[in-house]
Design a protein around this motif. Structure first.
Motif, PDB file in Angstrom:
ATOM      1  N   PRO A 189      19.280  88.358  -7.167  1.00  0.00           N
ATOM      2  CA  PRO A 189      20.209  87.381  -6.954  1.00  0.00           C
ATOM      3  C   PRO A 189      20.436  87.170  -5.396  1.00  0.00           C
ATOM      4  N   TYR A 190      19.562  87.302  -4.867  1.00  0.00           N
ATOM      5  CA  TYR A 190      19.767  87.271  -3.392  1.00  0.00           C
ATOM      6  C   TYR A 190      19.828  85.925  -3.009  1.00  0.00           C
ATOM      7  N   LYS A 191      18.963  85.131  -3.454  1.00  0.00           N
ATOM      8  CA  LYS A 191      18.944  83.424  -3.117  1.00  0.00           C
ATOM      9  C   LYS A 191      20.208  82.900  -3.794  1.00  0.00           C
ATOM     10  N   GLN A 192      20.759  83.438  -4.849  1.00  0.00           N
ATOM     11  CA  GLN A 192      22.072  82.877  -5.395  1.00  0.00           C
ATOM     12  C   GLN A 192      23.481  83.099  -4.434  1.00  0.00           C
ATOM     13  N   GLN A 193      23.125  84.299  -3.840  1.00  0.00           N
ATOM     14  CA  GLN A 193      24.229  84.569  -2.829  1.00  0.00           C
ATOM     15  C   GLN A 193      24.432  83.703  -1.512  1.00  0.00           C
ATOM     16  N   LEU A 194      23.217  82.905  -1.467  1.00  0.00           N
ATOM     17  CA  LEU A 194      23.235  82.010  -0.218  1.00  0.00           C
ATOM     18  C   LEU A 194      23.332  80.468  -0.863  1.00  0.00           C
ATOM     19  N   ALA A 229      29.599  80.644  -2.387  1.00  0.00           N
ATOM     20  CA  ALA A 229      29.072  81.986  -2.607  1.00  0.00           C
ATOM     21  C   ALA A 229      29.276  82.666  -1.595  1.00  0.00           C
ATOM     22  N   VAL A 230      28.884  82.346  -0.512  1.00  0.00           N
ATOM     23  CA  VAL A 230      29.046  83.281   0.803  1.00  0.00           C
ATOM     24  C   VAL A 230      30.512  83.631   1.036  1.00  0.00           C
ATOM     25  N   HIS A 270      31.489  86.329  -1.382  1.00  0.00           N
ATOM     26  CA  HIS A 270      30.636  87.451  -1.126  1.00  0.00           C
ATOM     27  C   HIS A 270      31.382  88.173   0.173  1.00  0.00           C
ATOM     28  N   LYS A 329      34.630  89.959  -0.984  1.00  0.00           N
ATOM     29  CA  LYS A 329      34.222  91.032  -1.951  1.00  0.00           C
ATOM     30  C   LYS A 329      33.755  92.504  -0.797  1.00  0.00           C
ATOM     31  N   ASN A 351      26.505  91.354   6.489  1.00  0.00           N
ATOM     32  CA  ASN A 351      25.991  92.289   5.756  1.00  0.00           C
ATOM     33  C   ASN A 351      25.634  93.257   6.562  1.00  0.00           C
ATOM     34  N   GLY A 400      24.080  78.587   2.308  1.00  0.00           N
ATOM     35  CA  GLY A 400      24.623  79.840   2.570  1.00  0.00           C
ATOM     36  C   GLY A 400      24.399  80.308   3.961  1.00  0.00           C
TER      37      GLY A 400
END
Length: 321
Positions: free
Chosen positions: A41-46, A51-52, A55, A58, A112, A229
């Motif tokens: 899922p790394y690319k989805q977070q960016l 999405a950023v 994140h 969270k 992160n 992202g």
């Protein structure tokens, strides 16, 4: 086969080949790893600014641990505070008399926290290169921004250089940490302080604007990163500064009188054109640069469990020892 088992299957014995003038074809392990990374899922977070932001929110509710995990045998870690930041020192258990020093700046897009893979690399440098590693746990965006983080990192590096005496001091950074390393060295230079002996920059985040037309095409092949992202994380880190400010995008800074650089990047990393430009600009003003640009390797390939990653780490270990 599960993702975990497939990644585990990539852990072959090191291939310690000398660097070639002609870029070799990517190994089977690296091709498999690219396929695995694309399913994570790394690319989805960016994939978007939203999405950023989600994140980051969270992480604000449940901050990640920064405690050392996976340093391995023969390594001792000590926690102290410098400038209000937690700072870890790792040293060989056999003693650190006569050791050289490494300041390690972790990646993570400035949003992160340091992760176990970073600590494993720190442990490897400490143990195999017989060095003392200094690992600042710098505060993350948006709580902290470049206007504070860069000068504070530069000041920590200045103090390390002063305390190290004649010992060699290397700054090693990956991704955002490599961008921070470059910006901190520019800060040192601009204030008349000495440079470290060298910089080892792994997939450096040198330009947060990600504004090159060719990066749109590269982003389609990058299994880890996406442009929206990265740009949003850059804005969060910039705070009141422009995203093009050298603290945020050190590619826009001056390169004269900087420490020698070794840069690692791969052509599946959408940031790699900035690494090529970084090397050219530094060389143009007389800074010694060694660029390891590997075909079809992803972002942070130098930390990956592949023959290409192991060769890159071997270069780093020899340099910092």
């Amino acid at each position: 086969m599960s993702v975990a088992r497939l990644v585990s299957a990539l852990q072959f014995c090191p291939v310690m080949c000398a660097p070639r003038h002609r870029d070799p074809a990517p190994s089977l392990q690296s091709r498999l790893l690219n396929a695995v990374l694309a399913q994570l899922p790394y690319k989805q977070q960016l994939a978007s600014a939203e999405a950023v932001q989600a994140h980051v929110q969270k992480l604000a509710l449940r901050p990640a641990s920064f405690e050392p995990v996976g340093l391995g045998y023969g390594v001792e870690a000590t926690l102290t505070k410098m400038g209000g930041w937690p700072v870890y020192y790792t040293a060989p258990s056999s003693g650190h008399e006569g050791c050289n020093f490494v300041m390690f700046l972790h990646g993570g897009g400035y949003i992160n926290e340091i992760v176990p893979a970073h600590w494993r690399f720190v442990g490897q440098m400490t143990r195999k290169a017989n060095v003392v590693c200094v690992v600042p746990i710098y505060p993350l965006a948006p709580r902290a921004t470049a206007e504070h983080v860069v000068p504070a990192t530069g000041e920590l590096l200045r103090m390390l250089l002063e305390d190290a005496g004649p010992a060699k001091v290397t700054v090693v950074g990956n991704s955002a940490g490599a961008g921070l390393a470059l910006a901190a060295c520019q800060w040192l230079r601009d204030r008349g302080h000495r440079q470290p002996d060298q910089m080892m920059l792994i997939s450096p985040a040198a330009d947060a604007s990600v504004g090159r037309p060719e990066q749109i095409e590269i982003a389609r092949r990058d299994p880890l990163q996406d442009i929206p992202g990265i740009v949003e994380a850059g804005h969060l880190y910039a705070g009141a500064l422009d995203i093009g400010h050298p603290f945020v995008s050190p590619l826009n800074g001056a390169f004269r009188a900087l420490a020698p650089m070794t840069i690692f990047s791969g052509t599946r990393d959408l940031l790699y054109p900035d690494s090529v430009d970084l090397a050219a600009r530094a060389r143009a003003v007389g800074v010694p640069v060694e660029l390891h640009l590997m075909r079809d390797q992803p972002h942070n390939y130098a930390l990956m469990p592949t023959p290409e990653g192991r060769r890159a780490r071997a270069v780093i270990l020899r340099a910092v020892a």
